[in-house]
Design an enzyme around this catalytic site. Sequence first.
Site, PDB file in Angstrom:
ATOM      1  N   HIS A  15       0.599  -1.401  -0.177  1.00 47.31           N
ATOM      2  CA  HIS A  15      -0.219  -0.087   0.283  1.00 47.31           C
ATOM      3  C   HIS A  15       0.522   1.671   0.008  1.00 47.31           C
ATOM      4  CE1 HIS A  15       1.052  -0.249   4.924  1.00 47.31           C
ATOM      5  NE2 HIS A  15       0.346   1.044   3.887  1.00 47.31           N
ATOM      6  N   ARG A  16       2.135   0.859  -0.026  1.00 45.23           N
ATOM      7  CA  ARG A  16       3.176   2.208   0.684  1.00 45.23           C
ATOM      8  C   ARG A  16       3.324   2.761  -0.866  1.00 45.23           C
ATOM      9  NH1 ARG A  16       5.976   3.024   5.794  1.00 45.23           N
ATOM     10  NH2 ARG A  16       4.234   3.924   7.024  1.00 45.23           N
ATOM     11  N   GLY A  17       3.199   2.244  -1.930  1.00 47.29           N
ATOM     12  CA  GLY A  17       3.871   2.134  -3.520  1.00 47.29           C
ATOM     13  C   GLY A  17       3.182   2.850  -4.291  1.00 47.29           C
ATOM     14  N   VAL A  19       1.487   2.119  -7.151  1.00 48.94           N
ATOM     15  CA  VAL A  19       0.468   1.369  -7.272  1.00 48.94           C
ATOM     16  C   VAL A  19      -0.583   1.087  -6.123  1.00 48.94           C
ATOM     17  CG1 VAL A  19      -0.532  -0.543  -8.184  1.00 48.94           C
ATOM     18  CG2 VAL A  19       0.900  -0.143  -8.663  1.00 48.94           C
ATOM     19  N   GLY A  20      -0.024   0.713  -4.852  1.00 48.29           N
ATOM     20  CA  GLY A  20      -1.344   0.089  -3.823  1.00 48.29           C
ATOM     21  C   GLY A  20      -2.006   1.530  -2.934  1.00 48.29           C
ATOM     22  N   SER A 111       3.494  -6.891 -15.130  1.00 49.31           N
ATOM     23  CA  SER A 111       4.297  -5.849 -15.767  1.00 49.31           C
ATOM     24  C   SER A 111       4.651  -6.515 -17.531  1.00 49.31           C
ATOM     25  CB  SER A 111       5.368  -5.665 -15.367  1.00 49.31           C
ATOM     26  OG  SER A 111       6.248  -5.448 -16.176  1.00 49.31           O
ATOM     27  N   SER A 112       4.613  -5.747 -17.921  1.00 51.96           N
ATOM     28  CA  SER A 112       4.864  -5.615 -19.640  1.00 51.96           C
ATOM     29  C   SER A 112       5.615  -6.309 -19.887  1.00 51.96           C
ATOM     30  CB  SER A 112       4.193  -4.345 -20.609  1.00 51.96           C
ATOM     31  OG  SER A 112       4.573  -3.700 -20.132  1.00 51.96           O
ATOM     32  N   CYS A 113       6.275  -6.222 -18.710  1.00 45.90           N
ATOM     33  CA  CYS A 113       7.724  -6.414 -19.569  1.00 45.90           C
ATOM     34  C   CYS A 113       8.599  -8.537 -19.286  1.00 45.90           C
ATOM     35  CB  CYS A 113       8.488  -6.062 -18.529  1.00 45.90           C
ATOM     36  SG  CYS A 113       9.091  -7.304 -16.678  1.00 45.90           S
ATOM     37  N   TYR A 140      13.618 -10.086 -13.227  1.00 46.17           N
ATOM     38  CA  TYR A 140      12.126  -9.520 -12.922  1.00 46.17           C
ATOM     39  C   TYR A 140      10.794  -9.553 -13.710  1.00 46.17           C
ATOM     40  CZ  TYR A 140       8.443  -5.933 -12.291  1.00 46.17           C
ATOM     41  OH  TYR A 140       7.106  -4.923 -11.502  1.00 46.17           O
ATOM     42  N   LYS A 144       7.786 -12.313 -12.504  1.00 50.43           N
ATOM     43  CA  LYS A 144       6.377 -11.647 -12.592  1.00 50.43           C
ATOM     44  C   LYS A 144       5.700 -12.929 -13.878  1.00 50.43           C
ATOM     45  CE  LYS A 144       6.107  -7.537 -10.867  1.00 50.43           C
ATOM     46  NZ  LYS A 144       4.592  -7.863  -9.995  1.00 50.43           N
ATOM     47  N   HIS A 183      11.760   5.092 -12.736  1.00 46.97           N
ATOM     48  CA  HIS A 183      11.621   4.483 -13.938  1.00 46.97           C
ATOM     49  C   HIS A 183      11.498   6.110 -15.150  1.00 46.97           C
ATOM     50  CE1 HIS A 183       9.273   0.986 -12.319  1.00 46.97           C
ATOM     51  NE2 HIS A 183       9.760   0.928 -13.729  1.00 46.97           N
TER      52      HIS A 183
HETATM   53  O1  GFB Z   1      11.478   3.547 -17.634  1.00 48.32           O
HETATM   54  P1  GFB Z   1      12.764   2.355 -17.595  1.00 48.32           P
HETATM   55  O2  GFB Z   1      13.817   3.217 -16.960  1.00 48.32           O
HETATM   56  O3  GFB Z   1      11.764   0.780 -17.851  1.00 48.32           O
HETATM   57  O4  GFB Z   1      13.183   3.604 -19.332  1.00 48.32           O
HETATM   58  P2  GFB Z   1      11.530   0.554 -19.233  1.00 48.32           P
HETATM   59  C1  GFB Z   1      12.548   3.448 -20.807  1.00 48.32           C
HETATM   60  C2  GFB Z   1      12.931   3.889 -21.687  1.00 48.32           C
HETATM   61  O5  GFB Z   1      13.827   5.744 -21.068  1.00 48.32           O
HETATM   62  C3  GFB Z   1      14.434   3.755 -21.774  1.00 48.32           C
HETATM   63  C4  GFB Z   1      14.489   6.235 -21.440  1.00 48.32           C
HETATM   64  O6  GFB Z   1      15.014   3.833 -23.344  1.00 48.32           O
HETATM   65  C5  GFB Z   1      15.696   4.185 -21.312  1.00 48.32           C
HETATM   66  O7  GFB Z   1      16.885   4.353 -21.567  1.00 48.32           O
HETATM   67  N1  GFB Z   1      15.118   6.964 -20.369  1.00 48.32           N
HETATM   68  C6  GFB Z   1      15.619   7.779 -21.103  1.00 48.32           C
HETATM   69  C7  GFB Z   1      15.350   7.110 -19.244  1.00 48.32           C
HETATM   70  N2  GFB Z   1      16.049   8.413 -19.735  1.00 48.32           N
HETATM   71  C8  GFB Z   1      15.795   8.274 -18.512  1.00 48.32           C
HETATM   72  C9  GFB Z   1      16.576   7.950 -16.811  1.00 48.32           C
HETATM   73  O8  GFB Z   1      16.654   9.560 -16.593  1.00 48.32           O
HETATM   74  N3  GFB Z   1      15.946   7.399 -16.975  1.00 48.32           N
HETATM   75  C10 GFB Z   1      15.584   6.229 -17.028  1.00 48.32           C
HETATM   76  N4  GFB Z   1      14.581   4.852 -16.231  1.00 48.32           N
HETATM   77  N5  GFB Z   1      15.193   6.329 -17.868  1.00 48.32           N
HETATM   78  C11 GFB Z   1      11.274  -0.847 -16.913  1.00 48.32           C
HETATM   79  C12 GFB Z   1      11.556  -2.612 -16.451  1.00 48.32           C
HETATM   80  O9  GFB Z   1      11.919  -0.904 -18.521  1.00 48.32           O
HETATM   81  O10 GFB Z   1       9.922  -0.794 -16.983  1.00 48.32           O
HETATM   82  C13 GFB Z   1      10.758  -3.155 -15.192  1.00 48.32           C
HETATM   83  O11 GFB Z   1      13.229  -2.347 -16.300  1.00 48.32           O
HETATM   84  C14 GFB Z   1       9.273  -3.167 -15.742  1.00 48.32           C
HETATM   85  O12 GFB Z   1      10.881  -4.213 -15.897  1.00 48.32           O
HETATM   86  C15 GFB Z   1       9.267  -1.331 -16.230  1.00 48.32           C
HETATM   87  O13 GFB Z   1       8.851  -3.648 -16.481  1.00 48.32           O
HETATM   88  C16 GFB Z   1       7.779  -0.811 -16.398  1.00 48.32           C
HETATM   89  O14 GFB Z   1      10.568   0.499 -19.596  1.00 48.32           O
HETATM   90  O15 GFB Z   1      13.194   0.197 -19.852  1.00 48.32           O
END
Ligand code: GFB
Length: 323
Positions: A15-17, A19-20, A111-113, A140, A144, A183
């Site tokens: 619940h702290r995340g 989504v939760g 997750s969609s991954c 991950y 999942k 993210h």
């Molecule tokens: O959101 P993100 O980290 O996750 O990265 P994924 C999405 C895209 O954004 C990648 C770019 O192409 C990253 O290189 N990006 C650009 C950045 N700048 C940044 C930044 O400053 N920070 C981050 N984090 N990304 C995750 C999975 O994948 O998505 C998990 O690793 C999970 O398993 C989650 O499924 C929803 O979409 O690539």
Amino acid sequence: MGQLDRDARVYVAGHRGLVGSAVVRHLEHEGFTNVLTATRDQVDLRDQSEVSHWFKANRPDYVFLVAGTVGGILANSSRPAEFIYDNLMIHGTVVHAAKETGVDKLLYLGSSCIYPRDADQPMTEEALLTGPLEPTNEWYAVAKIAGIKLCQAYRRQYGCDFISAMPTNLYGPGDNFDLESSHVLPALMRKFHEAKRTGDPVEVWGTGAAYREFLHVDDLASACLYLMEHYDGDGHINVGTGVDLSIRDLAETIRDIVHPDAEIVWDASKPDGTPRKLLDTSKLTALGWSPSIELRDGIESTYQWFLDHVEGGLRGASSVAAV
Ligand code: GFB
């Protein structure tokens, strides 16, 4: 199936995340009077005896299993052991305790991954286990996928009404704005925000060519309750918007909203990750649910939330823990 009793005991695991906390808000908004939560200090969700003990003492009727160790592309590839162990354990303990105590229904969130890196786009539920996974998040993803199979196995062997939902990339209030573990959407929001003060260019990872689909977490929370009330099948259900955009377009949209004068520099030494992961949401649409929050509106309101709840705590800090 059908409308859940508003006085039922509903446990939200996690619940702290991001989504939760959205699920708790939505349940309260929908009139639920008995929403149960437990902090990490009270129950370590990776520990079967603690989880079973908590379930026996609290006897939930319904469970939203939305807890997990999550993070962006860098966190996933640099902390693979935590991502696979924590998630495997959390899924296992909660599903098992729900069966032991006769929970009426459980919704598990994946997750969609889970889908193969090169799956046809948009990705239907049937694409699961048809090819190799994206290496930046395979640990991950494997956890999942195991969660989906766990729910199916408990349904098959014990007759449990456990269902699974697979959301696309999420964002919204309560997100993690730590630049190492977040993210892309919250990371860029924070980077553009900080650039207003420093005047520095904003560094965006990768080439900008990857495509992502973004769903506001309040829409996801609404879909989770909808599925609890309208779905009891064995197969998992995709939850998304059906629309994606390039990371370049996302960065420009966030720049427009947060700091239109900012210069963007691309750091191609960072990975793009999977080239595209757009969900086919026709199953959910056919069940009667669709999202309502447009991406631009959702980014604007999330930025307001960031200004109200996070910004003050960040001033002067180069890195913060997850919010
Ligand atoms: O959101 P993100 O980290 O996750 O990265 P994924 C999405 C895209 O954004 C990648 C770019 O192409 C990253 O290189 N990006 C650009 C950045 N700048 C940044 C930044 O400053 N920070 C981050 N984090 N990304 C995750 C999975 O994948 O998505 C998990 O690793 C999970 O398993 C989650 O499924 C929803 O979409 O690539």
